[in-house]
Design a protein around this motif. Structure first.
Motif, PDB file in Angstrom:
ATOM      1  N   LEU A 113      16.310  19.487  59.735  1.00 64.18           N
ATOM      2  CA  LEU A 113      17.122  20.533  60.356  1.00 64.18           C
ATOM      3  C   LEU A 113      18.256  20.940  59.410  1.00 64.18           C
ATOM      4  N   ALA A 142      19.575  26.492  66.312  1.00 63.65           N
ATOM      5  CA  ALA A 142      19.546  25.446  65.281  1.00 63.65           C
ATOM      6  C   ALA A 142      20.952  25.020  64.879  1.00 63.65           C
ATOM      7  N   TRP A 144      23.585  24.902  66.922  1.00 56.07           N
ATOM      8  CA  TRP A 144      24.058  23.982  67.959  1.00 56.07           C
ATOM      9  C   TRP A 144      23.452  22.592  67.743  1.00 56.07           C
ATOM     10  N   SER A 145      22.191  22.557  67.358  1.00 54.55           N
ATOM     11  CA  SER A 145      21.546  21.268  67.083  1.00 54.55           C
ATOM     12  C   SER A 145      22.215  20.576  65.891  1.00 54.55           C
ATOM     13  N   SER A 148      25.411  19.087  67.037  1.00 55.48           N
ATOM     14  CA  SER A 148      25.194  17.926  67.908  1.00 55.48           C
ATOM     15  C   SER A 148      24.746  16.708  67.111  1.00 55.48           C
ATOM     16  N   CYS A 176      28.492  25.407  74.513  1.00 54.61           N
ATOM     17  CA  CYS A 176      27.064  25.322  74.189  1.00 54.61           C
ATOM     18  C   CYS A 176      26.238  25.946  75.321  1.00 54.61           C
ATOM     19  N   ASP A 180      19.045  20.465  74.849  1.00 51.65           N
ATOM     20  CA  ASP A 180      19.295  19.077  74.484  1.00 51.65           C
ATOM     21  C   ASP A 180      20.528  18.920  73.595  1.00 51.65           C
ATOM     22  N   ALA A 181      20.779  19.905  72.728  1.00 49.90           N
ATOM     23  CA  ALA A 181      21.954  19.819  71.863  1.00 49.90           C
ATOM     24  C   ALA A 181      23.230  19.762  72.684  1.00 49.90           C
ATOM     25  N   ARG A 184      23.887  16.292  74.039  1.00 50.17           N
ATOM     26  CA  ARG A 184      24.413  15.384  73.018  1.00 50.17           C
ATOM     27  C   ARG A 184      25.881  15.703  72.717  1.00 50.17           C
TER      28      ARG A 184
END
Length: 469
Positions: A113, A142, A144-145, A148, A176, A180-181, A184
């Motif tokens: 990522l 991506a 935000w991921s 996280s 957010c 899932d991000a 977390r």
């Protein structure tokens, strides 16, 4: 370490130039040979063939905390905690810091990522904090991921001052959009706030504030239950749950019983997940042990700890993996009330370990818990004398001298001998007053200043420290 990986070491500046000229991102590993989490990373992440494959297109650099000038470089690049994993763009920009406690499979996903990211973590953070302002750039999923999966534990003020971390992470989590991000980020925010819920209830109408606080606590509990109860989501956040789950639940308020049960069930899943390394499964059992303090079922847990330790020790022999495992095993045995077994394990490992001096520190701590002052100081002194590497020796020596002052302040001959030896350690260490070394010497200066009548060596050491700190 990662025999199939061509690790660079030594001149970090030259490595950055090579990365720039070759157009390759630079992957930096900052660690130490004695550090159990570092050894876990070596075994469970660096030892994976897929990681070695990724490194073929990157420039992997290993900065050993005991290398000459390493602590000064760490201060320059804001590295402190072992291990810290940083990914840099070929042009030297820091892309992100990666969480070292993910299991190998999830770490590769996080690395991929980061490699595919079109913005650095700093740029994504800035954009996220400008949300709602005129001309603000919306974040892609991506990004935000990436935020996280940023290693906030090892940020060291690179993106945020430590004092701002709880509030900013809470803002990020609230901003957010979904997914899932966001779950977390909410976990990160709660951990940064020491497990407590930021209710936002301050001043104003008391009844409204109380209602606002209750709503915030209820929402936080709902989010935790959603993570604990979702096997995939819990696994993706296992690193946070096993290390911080106890505090997240402890400060959860009236729904603690419900949350304890849900987290205990998640820990049971982790403990029986054969895709996880044995050390990670043992950490999950240790979490279950901790949860018994706040209401989780206690029946048979101590024996489960003993059995899990025995199985893991019988199967794990690779030196790095075993070093990390033994550290976890001793911790789990102590928490299960099996202190004698923990000490016996550490003693048995001294002869085979590549860093026995680390386990000597654990034996010293165990002696201190028993009130055994001679044993405490004896093990701290042995750890110092057995240690290797300039930074490690300086830090271990500090631990010994501080302990002597704490436990036997009247023993001037012992203090004087240790102070004289420490002055020699400091003089032999080029970056004695940098980063981790500096932190330890600041602690030592404070202790020396407490001596009523310091001897000549202790007094000279204190004057030297005060002149350089």
């Amino acid at each position: 370490m990662g025999a199939t990986i061509e690790w660079q070491s030594g001149d970090l500046g030259a490595a950055f130039k090579l990365a720039a000229s070759s157009g390759r991102p630079l992957f930096l590993y900052w660690g130490a040979g004695w550090c159990p989490p570092c050894n876990r990373v070596k075994a469970d992440i660096f030892g994976q063939p897929v990681f070695a494959q990724r490194m073929r297109s990157l420039l992997p650099f290993w900065l050993d905390g005991d290398a000459e000038g390493a602590q000064a470089l760490a201060a320059q690049y804001k590295l402190r905690a072992y291990p810290t994993l940083v990914l840099y763009a070929p042009d030297g920009r820091e892309l992100t810091r990666l969480p070292s406690e993910l299991d190998g499979e999830l770490f590769i996903e996080a690395l991929d990522l980061a490699l595919a990211a079109t913005h650095t973590a700093a740029e994504s953070l800035q954009a996220a904090l400008q949300a709602g302002q005129a001309g603000a750039r919306p974040l892609e999923p991506a990004e935000w991921s990436l935020l996280s999966l940023y290693s906030w534990d090892t940020d060291e003020g690179k993106l945020l001052p430590a004092a701002e971390l709880p509030a900013v992470l809470a803002r990020l989590a609230q901003a957010c959009p979904a997914g899932d991000a966001c779950a977390r980020l909410h976990l990160h925010a709660q951990v940064a706030a020491a497990g407590r819920i930021d209710t936002g209830a301050a001043g104003g109408n008391a009844a409204a504030s109380a209602a606002q606080a209750a709503a915030a606590i209820a929402a936080a509990a709902d989010r935790l239950l959603a993570v604990f109860g979702d096997a995939k989501l819990a696994r993706a956040n296992m690193d946070i749950l096993v290390n911080n789950g106890f505090n997240l639940v402890k400060w959860s308020g009236a729904r603690q019983t419900e949350l304890v049960q849900a987290l205990d069930q998640a820990a049971r899943r982790f403990a029986t997940d054969t895709w996880l390394p044995l050390a990670d499964r043992l950490i999950a059992v240790r979490l279950r042990m901790r949860l018994t303090r706040i209401g989780a079922p206690a029946a048979g847990i101590a024996e489960l700890v003993r059995e899990t330790v025995a199985v893991a020790l019988a199967e794990v022999q690779e030196p790095s993996a075993r070093h990390a495992l033994v550290n976890t095993a001793a911790s789990a045995l102590n928490e299960a009330g099996l202190a004698d077994e923990a000490d016996a394990l550490l003693l048995a490992e001294l002869g085979a370990s590549h860093a026995p001096y680390y386990f000597m520190l654990s034996l010293a701590a165990a002696a201190r818990r028993r009130g055994d002052i001679p044993g405490t100081l004896g093990w701290y002194e042995k750890a110092w004398q057995a240690s290797a590497g300039s930074a490690t020796r300086l830090q271990w020596g500090t631990t010994y001298l501080v302990s002597v002052i704490d436990l036997t302040p009247e023993d001037q001959p012992r203090i004087e001998a240790a102070a004289q030896a420490m002055a020699q350690e400091i003089a032999a260490t080029a970056d004695a007053y940098q980063q981790r070394n500096r932190n330890q010497l600041q602690r030592l200066a404070g202790k020396l200043a407490m001596l009523t009548v310091p001897g000549p060596h202790a007094g000279a050491l204190l004057r030297g420290l005060n002149a350089n700190l």
